[in-house]
Design a protein around this motif. Structure first.
Motif, PDB file in Angstrom:
ATOM      1  N   LYS A  28      49.051  37.403  45.038  1.00 29.96           N
ATOM      2  CA  LYS A  28      49.093  38.810  44.703  1.00 29.96           C
ATOM      3  C   LYS A  28      47.681  39.430  45.124  1.00 29.96           C
ATOM      4  O   LYS A  28      46.779  38.983  44.745  1.00 29.96           O
ATOM      5  N   LYS A  29      47.881  40.720  45.795  1.00 27.08           N
ATOM      6  CA  LYS A  29      46.659  41.349  46.023  1.00 27.08           C
ATOM      7  C   LYS A  29      46.398  42.577  45.201  1.00 27.08           C
ATOM      8  O   LYS A  29      47.630  43.403  45.071  1.00 27.08           O
ATOM      9  N   MET A  30      45.219  42.902  44.600  1.00 26.91           N
ATOM     10  CA  MET A  30      45.190  44.059  43.990  1.00 26.91           C
ATOM     11  C   MET A  30      44.077  44.808  44.313  1.00 26.91           C
ATOM     12  O   MET A  30      42.990  44.295  44.725  1.00 26.91           O
ATOM     13  N   TRP A  37      40.945  44.778  49.402  1.00 27.55           N
ATOM     14  CA  TRP A  37      41.674  44.012  48.218  1.00 27.55           C
ATOM     15  C   TRP A  37      40.521  42.885  47.360  1.00 27.55           C
ATOM     16  O   TRP A  37      40.290  41.954  47.797  1.00 27.55           O
ATOM     17  N   ILE A  86      42.498  39.092  43.691  1.00 31.86           N
ATOM     18  CA  ILE A  86      43.862  38.472  44.039  1.00 31.86           C
ATOM     19  C   ILE A  86      43.916  37.440  43.033  1.00 31.86           C
ATOM     20  O   ILE A  86      43.314  36.944  42.535  1.00 31.86           O
ATOM     21  N   HIS A 111      46.822  35.680  54.456  1.00 27.16           N
ATOM     22  CA  HIS A 111      47.454  36.561  53.601  1.00 27.16           C
ATOM     23  C   HIS A 111      46.911  37.729  53.496  1.00 27.16           C
ATOM     24  O   HIS A 111      47.370  38.835  53.468  1.00 27.16           O
ATOM     25  N   TYR A 158      47.390  29.442  38.112  1.00 22.35           N
ATOM     26  CA  TYR A 158      47.351  30.840  38.547  1.00 22.35           C
ATOM     27  C   TYR A 158      45.761  30.885  38.435  1.00 22.35           C
ATOM     28  O   TYR A 158      45.277  30.896  37.279  1.00 22.35           O
ATOM     29  N   PHE A 166      53.404  34.416  37.673  1.00 25.72           N
ATOM     30  CA  PHE A 166      54.147  35.015  38.616  1.00 25.72           C
ATOM     31  C   PHE A 166      54.879  33.912  39.515  1.00 25.72           C
ATOM     32  O   PHE A 166      54.788  32.979  39.558  1.00 25.72           O
TER      33      PHE A 166
END
Length: 135
Positions: free
Chosen positions: A124-126, A99, A102, A50, A89, A135
């Motif tokens: 989710k990537k940040m 990234w 994550i 991913h 999570y 989420f």
């Protein structure tokens, strides 16, 4: 091809709705445990995919679990047990410059019926650090 894509998206949305309905309230955000780090390790190849990283045989990239939230699968009137399904999570720090942070969503079913005891659900990537959320 468009009809297949829309059916797949509808199935994913339905699965997400059913999971949300079956899960209990989220726990407080806590420091990641060694178990959370192990869960990240179990799904690390999927995470690398991913992140658009090419797999390197025999080498794992550094994914350091920092924080986690747990949601327990609601059982039929029973109390919280050791064998209840759980959704984790996990907030991780990566070595990827694009990234560096994550969020990973990992499902641990109440009964293992597959090769792996956990399943990767989402990520989710940040580009910068944020507070961990469900989420």
């Amino acid at each position: 091809m468009g009809a297949l894509t829309s059916k797949a998206n509808a199935f994913d949305a339905d699965l997400h709705q059913r999971e949300e309905h079956a899960l209990g309230p989220p726990s407080k955000t806590m420091d990641a445990s060694e178990y959370a780090q192990e869960l990240v390790y179990l799904v690390s190849k999927t995470i690398e995919t991913h992140l658009n990283l090419l797999p390197v045989p025999g080498k794992r990239r550094t994914l350091e679990a920092k924080q986690m939230i747990i949601r327990v699968l609601k059982n039929k009137g029973e109390g919280e047990g050791e064998n209840d399904g759980k959704m984790y999570y996990i907030k991780c720090k990566t070595e990827v410059a694009e990234w560096p942070w994550i969020f990973v969503k990992v499902y641990e079913p109440p009964l293992v019926t597959d090769v792996s005891r956990v399943g990767f659900r989402a990520m989710k990537k940040m580009k910068e650090e944020y507070k961990l959320v469900t989420f």
